[in-house]
Design a protein around this motif. Structure first.
Motif, PDB file in Angstrom:
ATOM      1  N   GLY A  12       0.764  -1.228  -0.162  1.00  0.00           N
ATOM      2  CA  GLY A  12      -0.238   0.004  -0.018  1.00  0.00           C
ATOM      3  C   GLY A  12       1.244   1.279   0.118  1.00  0.00           C
ATOM      4  O   GLY A  12       1.585   1.264  -0.011  1.00  0.00           O
ATOM      5  N   PRO A  13      -0.075   2.506   0.012  1.00  0.00           N
ATOM      6  CA  PRO A  13       0.668   3.944   0.056  1.00  0.00           C
ATOM      7  C   PRO A  13       1.491   3.617   1.334  1.00  0.00           C
ATOM      8  O   PRO A  13       1.585   3.162   1.518  1.00  0.00           O
ATOM      9  N   GLY A  14       3.011   4.954   1.286  1.00  0.00           N
ATOM     10  CA  GLY A  14       3.794   5.185   2.188  1.00  0.00           C
ATOM     11  C   GLY A  14       5.196   4.288   2.033  1.00  0.00           C
ATOM     12  O   GLY A  14       5.836   3.252   3.046  1.00  0.00           O
ATOM     13  N   GLY A  15       4.831   2.790   1.409  1.00  0.00           N
ATOM     14  CA  GLY A  15       5.940   1.221   1.425  1.00  0.00           C
ATOM     15  C   GLY A  15       5.087   0.913   2.962  1.00  0.00           C
ATOM     16  O   GLY A  15       6.063  -0.780   2.703  1.00  0.00           O
ATOM     17  N   ALA A  16       4.141   0.769   2.872  1.00  0.00           N
ATOM     18  CA  ALA A  16       3.076  -0.576   3.901  1.00  0.00           C
ATOM     19  C   ALA A  16       3.591  -1.938   2.734  1.00  0.00           C
ATOM     20  O   ALA A  16       3.442  -2.006   1.401  1.00  0.00           O
ATOM     21  N   GLU A  17       3.703  -2.364   3.883  1.00  0.00           N
ATOM     22  CA  GLU A  17       4.092  -4.348   3.116  1.00  0.00           C
ATOM     23  C   GLU A  17       3.864  -4.798   4.229  1.00  0.00           C
ATOM     24  O   GLU A  17       3.973  -4.990   4.870  1.00  0.00           O
ATOM     25  N   ILE A  18       2.494  -5.966   4.169  1.00  0.00           N
ATOM     26  CA  ILE A  18       1.962  -6.922   5.606  1.00  0.00           C
ATOM     27  C   ILE A  18       0.948  -8.188   4.972  1.00  0.00           C
ATOM     28  O   ILE A  18       0.504  -7.894   3.621  1.00  0.00           O
ATOM     29  N   PRO A  19       2.726  -8.929   6.044  1.00  0.00           N
ATOM     30  CA  PRO A  19       1.934 -10.330   5.356  1.00  0.00           C
ATOM     31  C   PRO A  19       0.423 -11.202   5.797  1.00  0.00           C
ATOM     32  O   PRO A  19      -0.029 -10.120   5.985  1.00  0.00           O
ATOM     33  N   LEU A  20       0.540 -11.351   4.704  1.00  0.00           N
ATOM     34  CA  LEU A  20      -1.425 -12.044   4.720  1.00  0.00           C
ATOM     35  C   LEU A  20      -1.454 -12.160   5.884  1.00  0.00           C
ATOM     36  O   LEU A  20      -2.950 -12.499   6.889  1.00  0.00           O
ATOM     37  N   ASP A  21      -0.646 -13.486   6.515  1.00  0.00           N
ATOM     38  CA  ASP A  21      -1.695 -13.758   7.960  1.00  0.00           C
ATOM     39  C   ASP A  21      -1.111 -13.211   9.338  1.00  0.00           C
ATOM     40  O   ASP A  21      -1.388 -13.713  10.390  1.00  0.00           O
ATOM     41  N   ARG A  22      -0.730 -11.279   9.072  1.00  0.00           N
ATOM     42  CA  ARG A  22      -0.623 -10.805   9.621  1.00  0.00           C
ATOM     43  C   ARG A  22      -2.185  -9.545   9.572  1.00  0.00           C
ATOM     44  O   ARG A  22      -1.809  -8.331  10.502  1.00  0.00           O
ATOM     45  N   LEU A  23      -2.446 -10.035   8.446  1.00  0.00           N
ATOM     46  CA  LEU A  23      -3.601  -8.767   8.269  1.00  0.00           C
ATOM     47  C   LEU A  23      -4.713  -8.514   9.634  1.00  0.00           C
ATOM     48  O   LEU A  23      -5.068  -7.351   9.389  1.00  0.00           O
TER      49      LEU A  23
END
Length: 745
Positions: A599-610
């Motif tokens: 996502g914006p601002g370099g956001a990077e979230i693994p699916l198991d941490r959503l």
């Protein structure tokens, strides 16, 4: 003495039945005479108005002779319409529906010319173009008169609606006493839109069933209203396949590219619909929701129904009598009055669309999309022809006592795409759909068995301008820029802004932005006369759009690419997409995490941490993480899944297609359709629970079909035989034509 009394009672009963039968015959003859008389007067009036329509010879005839000629002409025209017209329509079933609608006028006019030639005087004549007008007016007047006489006589009206079923079931099993179920789908009508329409008084039938309504005392409640949540792919293909066939697994969008077959699947393409239905049946081992004496009308998929008409998944290949894609048209167009009425309404709807689009353009209404070309014809077909034929087919199904019927009315969805889901144009369509619902409810009162009417939608629509209108480029332009491919010069400045923002943290402007794009991406700008390409360039990415959901696939890579592979191949692509203000989030596969949301601002979230950190999914509401994880598990999920920006306060999204009312992804009302069910069936879910996904809706509908007072549907019923029992195949098509006056009332 007792035996003699019983014989006397039996004799009186036989006489009473005979008396009733004779009264019915006399009543029917009386109505026929009235219709004949009205048609005769109509012909006389038209002869006096139209100069090219004559009922007398050149030497002049007496008023009596002219009246007799008109009576004979009206009588012959009525007989030809009743006897010859159905045969003509049957012969023209292979003609496309639009062409058939246009031929209606000419065929009807030809029958009038033939009727005039059969008159004894031989003095009547009409120009061909005048005959078309006279025939259309006379058919409409005769139909309206017959319907009005039947409606005024409650007993005759009840007999008219039920006699078809009694006649067709002779020699077969009696009509079941258990209730049947009609599932009526209001395509694209969101839960909030329905509630708002009821509050405004646009849908009095729905308001009456829910026990609410403006400026009146509460009515007895017969139905309850619930909302449900769609999957990530909030569109008819995914929702209806899940509702009818219990599985919408591996439907990532409305259109997507499959690398193994190298084909683009499109849910409303007949070949794709047939394949998707086959996959669902194979996966579940279940024929569908409608396997027990069911009918599917106007849908993408058949649902395992015995009777199918206007169903896309059977529009190709071999078809039997029960699966003719145009059989539903015969049930409607075999009555010339219905055909004329529908064609006139079609023309009026085209004029209405041209007027409304012109008004919106002159007022400078925004957002706005182009509504020219063939769109007025497409809208008129969806809002008039498809509606009339589907409603007529449903009425025919109810009159023969069919067990389960599922029908789709697409009118609102089509108009809302181009006018907006809350526009006045769309509200007018909701009014007409409510009248269709009232008609079906009225027919249910006279059907040979009781009916439970369930009304639902497959998705909603979210308003908002298009991605292109806001940013001056398409999603394809943005993807090509990130891949270092040529783009149109018109998109150069916007692309420079987007890529510069992704790399520098704030948007550069002017020359700096252009230099940053060319230096960082080595991207050539597409000239009007010279489209040069870098040497050794790989295959272009395939970019597809489904509302505000975008899909990017690299066809030269046989597997679903990982985030690491994409970065190695196109290092600027994912930052350019994730950093663009018009994009909400991306889903990509990851070698390290299995799957990640960017996502914006370099956001990077693994699916198991959503669940603990939803990141860019937070604005899309509860359930977004589960929907994304489920789509990630599909075999044909695209290399990059892109969901547009969403404003939770206004409920707006940015469509990647040219639509100001869109659906297909997450964000806003598109993910919140409705389910309105009778109180006679159990509640869809327990208090406090949520109805999630089309497959869950299927389980609820099937449970209602299996409840004690309803038909016993097997949990895993396989596809029914192509032939119906008792030789009743195709009976709805034959019966439906005799109930069309009520359908159009």
């Amino acid at each position: 003495m007792r035996a003699r009394g019983r014989r006397g009672a039996g004799t009186r009963g036989v006489r009473a039945v005979r008396d009733v039968r004779w009264r019915r015959i006399v009543s029917q003859i009386g109505r026929s005479i009235v219709v004949w008389a009205v048609s005769t007067v109509t012909m006389l009036v038209l002869a006096g108005i139209l100069p090219d329509f004559q009922l007398q010879s050149a030497d002049g005839d007496s008023a009596t002779s002219i009246a007799v000629t008109a009576a004979f002409g009206a009588g012959f025209f009525g007989l030809l319409s009743a006897l010859v017209w159905p045969l003509l329509v049957r012969l023209l079933l292979l003609v496309p529906a639009f062409v058939l609608g246009l031929l209606v006028f000419f065929l009807n006019g030809s029958l009038l010319l033939l009727a005039l030639r059969l008159t004894p005087s031989g003095s009547s004549a009409a120009a061909p173009e005048t005959a078309v007008i006279v025939a259309a007016v006379m058919s409409a007047v005769a139909s309206a008169t017959g319907a009005a006489l039947a409606v005024r006589d409650d007993e005759a009206y009840r007999r008219r609606l039920s006699r078809l079923a009694v006649r067709r079931r002779r020699g077969g099993p009696p009509c079941p006493r258990t209730p049947g179920t009609v599932f009526l789908q209001f395509d694209g009508v969101g839960h909030d839109v329905l509630v708002d329409a009821v509050r405004k008084g646009l849908m009095p039938t729905v308001a009456g069933w829910l026990g609410t309504g403006p400026d009146r005392a509460p009515a007895p409640t017969t139905h309850r209203l619930n909302s449900w949540r769609t999957d990530w792919s909030s569109q008819t293909g995914a929702s209806q396949l899940g509702i009818l066939h219990a599985s919408n697994f591996d439907i990532p969008a409305f259109r997507w590219y499959e690398k193994d077959s190298r084909e683009v699947m499109v849910c409303n393409r007949p070949t794709s619909a047939a394949e998707l239905q086959r996959r669902a049946v194979e996966r579940t081992g279940d024929g569908g929701l409608l396997t027990l004496d069911g009918a599917s009308r106007g849908n993408l998929f058949g649902g395992g129904a015995d009777e199918q008409a206007l169903v896309l998944s059977i529009a190709i290949g071999r078809r039997g009598r029960r699966t003719r894609s145009r059989s539903g048209y015969f049930a409607y167009f075999c009555d010339p009055a219905n055909a004329v009425r529908t064609v006139l309404s079609f023309v009026a709807e085209v004029g209405r669309e041209i007027h409304q689009s012109t008004r919106a353009r002159l007022r400078g209404q925004l957002p706005r999309v182009r509504r020219g070309g063939l769109y007025p014809l497409v809208r008129a077909f969806a809002t008039v022809v498809e509606r009339d034929v589907v409603v007529a087919a449903v009425i025919g199904d109810m009159l023969v006592g069919r067990t389960a019927v599922y029908a789709d009315l697409v009118a609102y969805d089509e108009v809302a795409h181009h006018s907006g889901p809350h526009s006045r144009d769309a509200e007018q369509v909701l009014r007409r759909m409510d009248r269709c619902l009232a008609l079906i409810g009225k027919v249910a009162e006279h059907a040979p068995r009781s009916y439970r009417i369930v009304v639902l939608s497959d998705h909603g629509q979210s308003p908002g301008e298009t991605f292109r209108s806001r940013y001056g480029l398409t999603l394809g332009d943005l993807v090509r820029a990130g891949c270092g491919l040529p783009v149109p010069r018109r998109a150069d400045r916007t692309l420079a802004h987007a890529v510069g923002a992704a790399r520098a943290g704030e948007p550069p402007t002017g020359t700096e932005a252009r230099a940053a794009v060319r230096a960082a991406l080595h991207r050539p700008v597409e000239e009007s006369h010279d489209r040069h390409r870098p040497a050794g360039r790989r295959s272009d990415p395939i970019v597809l759009a489904s509302g505000n959901l975008g899909l990017v696939s690299f066809p030269d890579v046989p597997h679903r690419m990982t985030r690491e592979e994409i970065d190695a191949r196109h290092p600027a692509l994912l930052p350019a997409l994730a950093g663009h203000p018009g994009i909400g989030f991306l889903l990509v596969r990851s070698e390290e995490h299995g799957g990640v949301v960017l996502g914006p601002g370099g956001a990077e979230i693994p699916l198991d941490r959503l669940d603990e950190d939803p990141g860019p999914l937070a604005v899309f509401g509860p359930g977004a993480a589960d929907a994304v994880r489920r789509t990630h598990s599909f075999p044909h999920t695209a290399d990059i899944m892109i969901n547009s920006w969403h404003d939770p306060a206004a409920g707006e999204v940015l469509a990647f297609e040219e639509q100001i009312g869109s659906h297909g992804g997450l964000g806003g009302a598109q993910s919140r359709p409705f389910l309105m069910s009778p109180l006679a069936v159990s509640a869809p879910v327990e208090d406090g629970a949520e109805l999630v996904g089309a497959e869950h809706v299927h389980r609820v509908l099937r449970r209602w079909l299996r409840e004690p007072d309803g038909p016993q549907v097997p949990l895993a019923a396989g596809p029914r035989s192509a032939r119906q029992p008792n030789g009743q195949e195709g009976r709805t098509e034959r019966d439906g034509r005799e109930g069309q006056e009520e359908c159009a009332a």
